[in-house]
Design a protein around this motif. Structure first.
Motif, mmCIF file in Angstrom:
data_model
loop_
_atom_site.group_PDB
_atom_site.id
_atom_site.type_symbol
_atom_site.label_atom_id
_atom_site.label_comp_id
_atom_site.label_asym_id
_atom_site.label_seq_id
_atom_site.Cartn_x
_atom_site.Cartn_y
_atom_site.Cartn_z
ATOM 1 N N THR A 27 93.722 -4.199 38.514
ATOM 2 C CA THR A 27 93.666 -3.046 39.394
ATOM 3 C C THR A 27 94.971 -2.260 39.345
ATOM 4 O OG1 THR A 27 92.253 -4.355 40.833
ATOM 5 C CG2 THR A 27 93.129 -2.319 41.741
ATOM 6 N N VAL A 28 94.856 -0.954 39.320
ATOM 7 C CA VAL A 28 96.039 -0.088 39.301
ATOM 8 C C VAL A 28 96.632 -0.047 40.707
ATOM 9 C CG1 VAL A 28 96.878 2.242 38.895
ATOM 10 C CG2 VAL A 28 95.089 1.294 37.428
ATOM 11 N N LEU A 29 97.945 -0.289 40.810
ATOM 12 C CA LEU A 29 98.637 -0.268 42.096
ATOM 13 C C LEU A 29 99.307 1.075 42.363
ATOM 14 C CD1 LEU A 29 100.253 -3.816 42.031
ATOM 15 C CD2 LEU A 29 98.124 -3.111 43.126
ATOM 16 N N THR A 30 99.923 1.659 41.340
ATOM 17 C CA THR A 30 100.560 2.964 41.507
ATOM 18 C C THR A 30 100.214 3.867 40.322
ATOM 19 O OG1 THR A 30 102.611 2.225 40.451
ATOM 20 C CG2 THR A 30 102.515 2.103 42.858
ATOM 21 N N TYR A 31 100.166 5.152 40.625
ATOM 22 C CA TYR A 31 99.817 6.172 39.641
ATOM 23 C C TYR A 31 100.939 7.195 39.544
ATOM 24 C CZ TYR A 31 94.927 4.659 40.225
ATOM 25 O OH TYR A 31 93.766 3.943 40.269
ATOM 26 N N MET A 83 91.731 11.432 48.327
ATOM 27 C CA MET A 83 91.417 10.538 47.209
ATOM 28 C C MET A 83 92.198 9.246 47.354
ATOM 29 S SD MET A 83 91.459 12.996 43.829
ATOM 30 C CE MET A 83 91.321 11.605 42.719
ATOM 31 N N ARG A 84 91.552 8.146 46.979
ATOM 32 C CA ARG A 84 92.203 6.835 46.951
ATOM 33 C C ARG A 84 91.842 6.140 45.646
ATOM 34 N NH1 ARG A 84 94.174 4.119 51.421
ATOM 35 N NH2 ARG A 84 94.097 5.306 53.333
ATOM 36 N N GLY A 85 92.690 5.238 45.228
ATOM 37 C CA GLY A 85 92.387 4.412 44.066
ATOM 38 C C GLY A 85 91.422 3.301 44.479
ATOM 39 N N PRO A 86 91.061 2.409 43.554
ATOM 40 C CA PRO A 86 90.152 1.311 43.877
ATOM 41 C C PRO A 86 90.832 0.261 44.756
ATOM 42 C CG PRO A 86 90.933 1.098 41.633
ATOM 43 C CD PRO A 86 91.447 2.414 42.141
ATOM 44 N N ARG A 87 90.019 -0.507 45.496
ATOM 45 C CA ARG A 87 90.545 -1.584 46.338
ATOM 46 C C ARG A 87 91.271 -2.610 45.486
ATOM 47 N NH1 ARG A 87 89.067 -1.696 51.511
ATOM 48 N NH2 ARG A 87 89.654 -3.863 51.765
ATOM 49 N N VAL A 88 92.237 -3.280 46.078
ATOM 50 C CA VAL A 88 93.004 -4.314 45.398
ATOM 51 C C VAL A 88 92.516 -5.664 45.933
ATOM 52 C CG1 VAL A 88 95.295 -5.242 44.957
ATOM 53 C CG2 VAL A 88 94.984 -2.776 45.222
ATOM 54 N N ASN A 89 91.847 -6.440 45.076
ATOM 55 C CA ASN A 89 91.344 -7.761 45.428
ATOM 56 C C ASN A 89 92.103 -8.808 44.638
ATOM 57 O OD1 ASN A 89 89.244 -6.735 47.112
ATOM 58 N ND2 ASN A 89 88.083 -6.255 45.272
ATOM 59 N N GLN A 90 92.578 -9.848 45.337
ATOM 60 C CA GLN A 90 93.342 -10.889 44.659
ATOM 61 C C GLN A 90 92.967 -12.248 45.221
ATOM 62 O OE1 GLN A 90 97.520 -10.174 44.389
ATOM 63 N NE2 GLN A 90 97.950 -12.146 43.475
ATOM 64 N N SER A 125 92.626 -5.291 49.920
ATOM 65 C CA SER A 125 93.360 -4.210 50.591
ATOM 66 C C SER A 125 92.955 -2.856 50.021
ATOM 67 C CB SER A 125 94.866 -4.382 50.399
ATOM 68 O OG SER A 125 95.278 -5.633 50.863
ATOM 69 N N PRO A 126 92.963 -1.831 50.858
ATOM 70 C CA PRO A 126 92.679 -0.485 50.328
ATOM 71 C C PRO A 126 93.872 0.023 49.532
ATOM 72 C CG PRO A 126 93.261 -0.357 52.640
ATOM 73 C CD PRO A 126 93.208 -1.818 52.295
ATOM 74 N N ALA A 127 93.587 0.876 48.584
ATOM 75 C CA ALA A 127 94.661 1.485 47.800
ATOM 76 C C ALA A 127 95.338 2.569 48.627
ATOM 77 C CB ALA A 127 94.097 2.074 46.515
ATOM 78 N N GLU A 128 96.524 2.933 48.229
ATOM 79 C CA GLU A 128 97.241 4.011 48.905
ATOM 80 C C GLU A 128 96.583 5.349 48.576
ATOM 81 O OE1 GLU A 128 99.866 3.671 51.037
ATOM 82 O OE2 GLU A 128 99.435 1.548 50.848
ATOM 83 N N THR A 152 89.942 -0.722 55.999
ATOM 84 C CA THR A 152 89.753 -2.143 56.267
ATOM 85 C C THR A 152 90.573 -2.975 55.297
ATOM 86 O OG1 THR A 152 87.818 -2.193 54.838
ATOM 87 C CG2 THR A 152 87.431 -1.833 57.189
ATOM 88 N N ARG A 153 91.097 -4.055 55.825
ATOM 89 C CA ARG A 153 91.862 -5.019 55.031
ATOM 90 C C ARG A 153 91.320 -6.393 55.396
ATOM 91 N NH1 ARG A 153 97.186 -4.329 53.149
ATOM 92 N NH2 ARG A 153 97.034 -2.391 54.286
ATOM 93 N N PHE A 154 91.092 -7.226 54.402
ATOM 94 C CA PHE A 154 90.550 -8.552 54.647
ATOM 95 C C PHE A 154 91.465 -9.576 53.999
ATOM 96 C CE2 PHE A 154 87.961 -12.169 53.279
ATOM 97 C CZ PHE A 154 87.448 -12.571 54.500
ATOM 98 N N THR A 155 91.824 -10.602 54.754
ATOM 99 C CA THR A 155 92.654 -11.682 54.244
ATOM 100 C C THR A 155 92.089 -12.999 54.761
ATOM 101 O OG1 THR A 155 94.598 -10.267 54.314
ATOM 102 C CG2 THR A 155 94.996 -12.615 54.154
ATOM 103 N N SER A 156 91.996 -13.969 53.883
ATOM 104 C CA SER A 156 91.560 -15.295 54.322
ATOM 105 C C SER A 156 92.342 -16.347 53.550
ATOM 106 C CB SER A 156 90.055 -15.479 54.108
ATOM 107 O OG SER A 156 89.756 -15.506 52.732
#
Length: 146
Positions: free
Chosen positions: A112-116, A75-82, A34-37, A10-14
């Motif tokens: 939030t971590v974007l890339t590992y 496995m996924r990283g944490p969601r990215v909220n901005q 947005s969900p992490a990669e 799920t992705r949410f944008t407003s």
């Protein structure tokens, strides 16, 4: 993993804006979630180790092969909220006007971590962050209409 069903993400944008009448103040903002990669554990295996398991060297004389130790989407990283915000004031001068605004990006100041680092080495730097969300930033804007 010939047949992969990654499931639903799920992705949410407003976005919204409002001008307060009488005082000509503009308020606006955007929110993204947005969900992490998916994460990977890419292990580089040498030809010598592969030869012990397969009983033969790698095809084409390749010196090594990279193997992902995780199943797809395991496995996924944490969601990215901005959250981004803007406050602006409209100033009127006869038939001309100016708008002075302050923008705040990443108002929640999330880190939030974007890339590992996804290269797996036993005891190594696997999953060490390589990129994080940009820190809270502000910008002042002046727009003059004539």
């Amino acid at each position: 993993y010939c047949h992969v069903e990654p499931g639903m993400t799920t992705r949410f944008t407003s976005a919204g804006s409002y001008v307060i009448p009488k005082v000509d103040v503009m308020l606006s903002g955007t929110f993204q979630s947005s969900p992490a990669e998916p994460l990977q554990a890419n292990w580089t295996v040498s030809n010598a180790i592969v030869q012990q398991t397969l009983g033969r060297p790698l095809a084409g004389g390749a010196p090594n092969i990279t193997v992902n130790l995780l199943a797809p989407d395991q496995m996924r990283g944490p969601r990215v909220n901005q959250l981004d915000l803007r406050v602006g004031k409209v100033l009127r001068f006869a038939s001309q006007r100016a708008t002075v605004s302050v923008d705040m990006f990443n108002a929640l100041n999330a880190d939030t971590v974007l890339t590992y680092n996804q290269a797996f080495t036993p005891g190594g730097a696997w999953l060490v962050p390589t990129t994080v969300l940009t820190a809270r930033t502000a910008k002042i804007t002046v727009q003059y209409d004539f």
